[in-house]
Design a protein around this motif. Structure first.
Motif, mmCIF file in Angstrom:
data_model
loop_
_atom_site.group_PDB
_atom_site.id
_atom_site.type_symbol
_atom_site.label_atom_id
_atom_site.label_comp_id
_atom_site.label_asym_id
_atom_site.label_seq_id
_atom_site.Cartn_x
_atom_site.Cartn_y
_atom_site.Cartn_z
ATOM 1 N N THR A 1 1.206 -7.079 15.175
ATOM 2 C CA THR A 1 1.042 -8.309 15.956
ATOM 3 C C THR A 1 0.949 -9.506 15.010
ATOM 4 O O THR A 1 0.781 -9.339 13.789
ATOM 5 C CB THR A 1 -0.248 -8.263 16.787
ATOM 6 N N ALA A 2 1.019 -10.711 15.593
ATOM 7 C CA ALA A 2 0.871 -11.929 14.790
ATOM 8 C C ALA A 2 -0.499 -11.915 14.102
ATOM 9 O O ALA A 2 -0.618 -12.204 12.904
ATOM 10 C CB ALA A 2 0.996 -13.160 15.683
ATOM 11 N N TYR A 3 -1.524 -11.566 14.868
ATOM 12 C CA TYR A 3 -2.882 -11.561 14.309
ATOM 13 C C TYR A 3 -2.979 -10.557 13.160
ATOM 14 O O TYR A 3 -3.530 -10.857 12.094
ATOM 15 C CB TYR A 3 -3.903 -11.212 15.402
ATOM 16 N N GLU A 4 -2.421 -9.368 13.369
ATOM 17 C CA GLU A 4 -2.507 -8.342 12.314
ATOM 18 C C GLU A 4 -1.777 -8.774 11.045
ATOM 19 O O GLU A 4 -2.259 -8.547 9.936
ATOM 20 C CB GLU A 4 -1.917 -7.018 12.829
ATOM 21 N N ASN A 5 -0.609 -9.414 11.210
ATOM 22 C CA ASN A 5 0.112 -9.904 10.032
ATOM 23 C C ASN A 5 -0.753 -10.889 9.240
ATOM 24 O O ASN A 5 -0.813 -10.816 8.015
ATOM 25 C CB ASN A 5 1.401 -10.613 10.458
ATOM 26 N N LEU A 6 -1.405 -11.786 9.956
ATOM 27 C CA LEU A 6 -2.202 -12.795 9.262
ATOM 28 C C LEU A 6 -3.466 -12.171 8.674
ATOM 29 O O LEU A 6 -3.898 -12.532 7.571
ATOM 30 C CB LEU A 6 -2.544 -13.952 10.218
ATOM 31 N N TYR A 7 -4.041 -11.230 9.394
ATOM 32 C CA TYR A 7 -5.252 -10.584 8.882
ATOM 33 C C TYR A 7 -4.945 -9.815 7.588
ATOM 34 O O TYR A 7 -5.706 -9.873 6.614
ATOM 35 C CB TYR A 7 -5.852 -9.640 9.939
ATOM 36 N N TYR A 8 -3.811 -9.134 7.598
ATOM 37 C CA TYR A 8 -3.388 -8.371 6.423
ATOM 38 C C TYR A 8 -3.246 -9.290 5.207
ATOM 39 O O TYR A 8 -3.669 -8.969 4.098
ATOM 40 C CB TYR A 8 -2.064 -7.685 6.766
ATOM 41 N N ILE B 1 -7.611 -17.737 10.969
ATOM 42 C CA ILE B 1 -6.437 -17.284 11.726
ATOM 43 C C ILE B 1 -6.383 -17.995 13.079
ATOM 44 O O ILE B 1 -5.334 -18.462 13.516
ATOM 45 C CB ILE B 1 -6.468 -15.746 11.901
ATOM 46 N N GLU B 2 -7.539 -18.110 13.716
ATOM 47 C CA GLU B 2 -7.567 -18.765 15.034
ATOM 48 C C GLU B 2 -7.124 -20.221 14.923
ATOM 49 O O GLU B 2 -6.321 -20.707 15.725
ATOM 50 C CB GLU B 2 -8.982 -18.672 15.627
ATOM 51 N N THR B 3 -7.630 -20.925 13.914
ATOM 52 C CA THR B 3 -7.258 -22.333 13.740
ATOM 53 C C THR B 3 -5.760 -22.470 13.509
ATOM 54 O O THR B 3 -5.085 -23.312 14.112
ATOM 55 C CB THR B 3 -8.017 -22.934 12.529
ATOM 56 N N MET B 4 -5.244 -21.615 12.644
ATOM 57 C CA MET B 4 -3.818 -21.703 12.313
ATOM 58 C C MET B 4 -2.950 -21.354 13.531
ATOM 59 O O MET B 4 -1.968 -22.039 13.806
ATOM 60 C CB MET B 4 -3.480 -20.728 11.177
ATOM 61 N N LEU B 5 -3.300 -20.289 14.233
ATOM 62 C CA LEU B 5 -2.472 -19.887 15.378
ATOM 63 C C LEU B 5 -2.552 -20.916 16.502
ATOM 64 O O LEU B 5 -1.564 -21.190 17.182
ATOM 65 C CB LEU B 5 -2.867 -18.492 15.878
ATOM 66 N N ASN B 6 -3.723 -21.523 16.689
ATOM 67 C CA ASN B 6 -3.823 -22.607 17.669
ATOM 68 C C ASN B 6 -2.924 -23.760 17.271
ATOM 69 O O ASN B 6 -2.240 -24.357 18.098
ATOM 70 C CB ASN B 6 -5.267 -23.108 17.770
ATOM 71 N N HIS B 7 -2.925 -24.059 15.980
ATOM 72 C CA HIS B 7 -2.158 -25.194 15.481
ATOM 73 C C HIS B 7 -0.665 -25.030 15.763
ATOM 74 O O HIS B 7 0.035 -26.002 16.023
ATOM 75 C CB HIS B 7 -2.403 -25.329 13.978
ATOM 76 N N ILE B 8 -0.194 -23.806 15.708
ATOM 77 C CA ILE B 8 1.245 -23.590 15.944
ATOM 78 C C ILE B 8 1.517 -23.096 17.375
ATOM 79 O O ILE B 8 2.620 -22.661 17.685
ATOM 80 C CB ILE B 8 1.860 -22.603 14.920
ATOM 81 N N ASN C 1 -1.807 -11.183 20.086
ATOM 82 C CA ASN C 1 -1.801 -9.717 20.137
ATOM 83 C C ASN C 1 -0.446 -9.129 20.510
ATOM 84 O O ASN C 1 -0.334 -7.948 20.820
ATOM 85 C CB ASN C 1 -2.890 -9.211 21.097
ATOM 86 N N HIS C 2 0.592 -9.986 20.470
ATOM 87 C CA HIS C 2 1.945 -9.485 20.749
ATOM 88 C C HIS C 2 2.619 -9.058 19.446
ATOM 89 O O HIS C 2 2.428 -9.693 18.399
ATOM 90 C CB HIS C 2 2.793 -10.575 21.419
ATOM 91 N N ARG D 1 7.113 -20.125 12.293
ATOM 92 C CA ARG D 1 5.813 -20.808 12.388
ATOM 93 C C ARG D 1 4.707 -19.905 11.837
ATOM 94 O O ARG D 1 3.836 -20.366 11.099
ATOM 95 C CB ARG D 1 5.518 -21.181 13.853
ATOM 96 N N VAL D 2 4.750 -18.634 12.198
ATOM 97 C CA VAL D 2 3.712 -17.706 11.705
ATOM 98 C C VAL D 2 3.817 -17.588 10.174
ATOM 99 O O VAL D 2 2.802 -17.593 9.472
ATOM 100 C CB VAL D 2 3.839 -16.316 12.371
ATOM 101 N N GLU D 3 5.046 -17.524 9.659
ATOM 102 C CA GLU D 3 5.199 -17.382 8.202
ATOM 103 C C GLU D 3 4.645 -18.593 7.461
ATOM 104 O O GLU D 3 4.065 -18.456 6.384
ATOM 105 C CB GLU D 3 6.682 -17.182 7.851
ATOM 106 N N ILE D 4 4.849 -19.762 8.037
ATOM 107 C CA ILE D 4 4.362 -20.959 7.343
ATOM 108 C C ILE D 4 2.841 -21.000 7.322
ATOM 109 O O ILE D 4 2.239 -21.259 6.284
ATOM 110 C CB ILE D 4 4.989 -22.230 7.951
ATOM 111 N N VAL D 5 2.193 -20.684 8.433
ATOM 112 C CA VAL D 5 0.720 -20.702 8.379
ATOM 113 C C VAL D 5 0.191 -19.527 7.555
ATOM 114 O O VAL D 5 -0.844 -19.644 6.911
ATOM 115 C CB VAL D 5 0.034 -20.780 9.766
#
Ligand SMILES: Nc1ncnc2c1ncn2[C@@H]1O[C@H](COP(=O)(O)OP(=O)(O)O)[C@@H](O)[C@H]1O
Ligand SMILES: [Mg+2]
Length: 261
Positions: free
Chosen positions: A108-115, A131-138, A145-146, A158-162
């Motif tokens: 998921t997006a969250y798991e990628n960022l957590y990793y 992670i929450e701040t960054m994902l909200n921002h984009i 969780n998708h 967008r996920v890669e940049i944050v």
């Protein structure tokens, strides 16, 4: 996004405010010289671009700066650290967005960022907030969780940049970040990159073959072709040197009119 105030800087960071120093960099691949004896520096806080046609050597240079590839010759210092002798500290101080997508699409997006937070040793108690701040921002917190394989190219970008910013790097390095994106996503990304640069003083090093974008966002540009830097300076200086009124004309004057493969 959180403040960048707690970015830890290497002790030996350059006093002269040059965050990237490249001297006589060359890279050969079995007889093909992809990067041919280039030298340049990037000042802290700058937005600096490599502008060049396909095959110019942009991605090869980026891979060397980010410690993915070793140079054949030359000295490269990033944030005061040598990319060969001190590759771990170089990696800690940079965020990278590669030309190809590099998220794990089965996570998921969250798991990628957590990793990424784990890899870059972001303190455990700060991970969720960042992670929450960054994902909200984009605009993707609701989609956290998708699985990334369900995302469009623009969402992945967008996920890669944050992701590149999660560990609060001093430099964000992006290789053709907007290629293949629609106009809205490009607009969003440039605004985001300019905001990160102006508010958090992150130095931006990017490559592109899109002249209009470079004209708008970069403050200093190196025009690169066949592995060599053919002109370097502010966009205004490059236009003045070629006596042209646009970066596009200057680019064509400098790199020639023949079509590349
Ligand atoms: N791993 C490799 N092996 C052999 N040749 C390569 C490799 N990577 C890049 N090249 C060659 O180096 C040159 C520069 O490529 P690249 O850095 O990808 O250019 P750009 O990013 O500007 O399009 C090209 O001629 C390319 O074919
Ligand atoms: Mg490339």
């Amino acid at each position: 996004m959180n403040s960048q105030g707690n970015v830890s800087r290497p002790d030996n960071h350059p006093e002269n405010d040059k965050v990237i120093e490249v001297s006589h960099l060359t890279k050969d691949f079995n007889g093909i010289t992809a990067v041919d004896n280039i030298s340049f520096t990037v000042q802290e806080g700058d937005i600096f671009a490599f502008l060049g046609p396909n095959g110019a050597g942009k991605s090869t240079a980026i891979k060397i700066l980010t410690t993915i590839l070793r140079p054949t010759a030359g000295k490269i210092v990033v944030n005061g650290c040598d990319v060969i002798k001190d590759e771990h500290r170089v990696r800690e101080s940079i965020g990278v967005v590669f030309q190809e997508h590099t998220l794990d699409t089965e996570l998921t997006a969250y798991e990628n960022l957590y990793y990424h937070c784990v890899l870059y040793k972001v303190p455990r108690k700060e991970r969720k907030d960042r992670i929450e701040t960054m994902l909200n921002h984009i605009g993707l917190w609701e989609r956290r969780n998708h699985l990334v394989k369900t995302f469009s190219g623009g969402m992945k970008r967008r996920v890669e940049i944050v992701r590149g910013l999660l560990h609060y790097p001093r430099i964000l390095i992006l290789d053709e970040p907007t290629s293949g994106l629609d106009a809205q996503t490009r607009f969003f990304l440039w605004n985001h990159i300019e905001e990160v640069n102006s508010e958090y003083k992150v130095t931006i090093f990017l490559t592109s073959h899109n002249l209009e974008e470079i004209e708008k966002v970069s403050r200093h540009t190196a025009i690169i072709d066949k592995g060599r830097i053919l002109s370097i300076g502010s966009n205004q200086e490059i236009m003045e040197k070629t006596r042209t009124g646009s970066l596009e004309k200057a680019f064509l004057e400098i790199t020639g009119y023949s079509i590349r493969n």
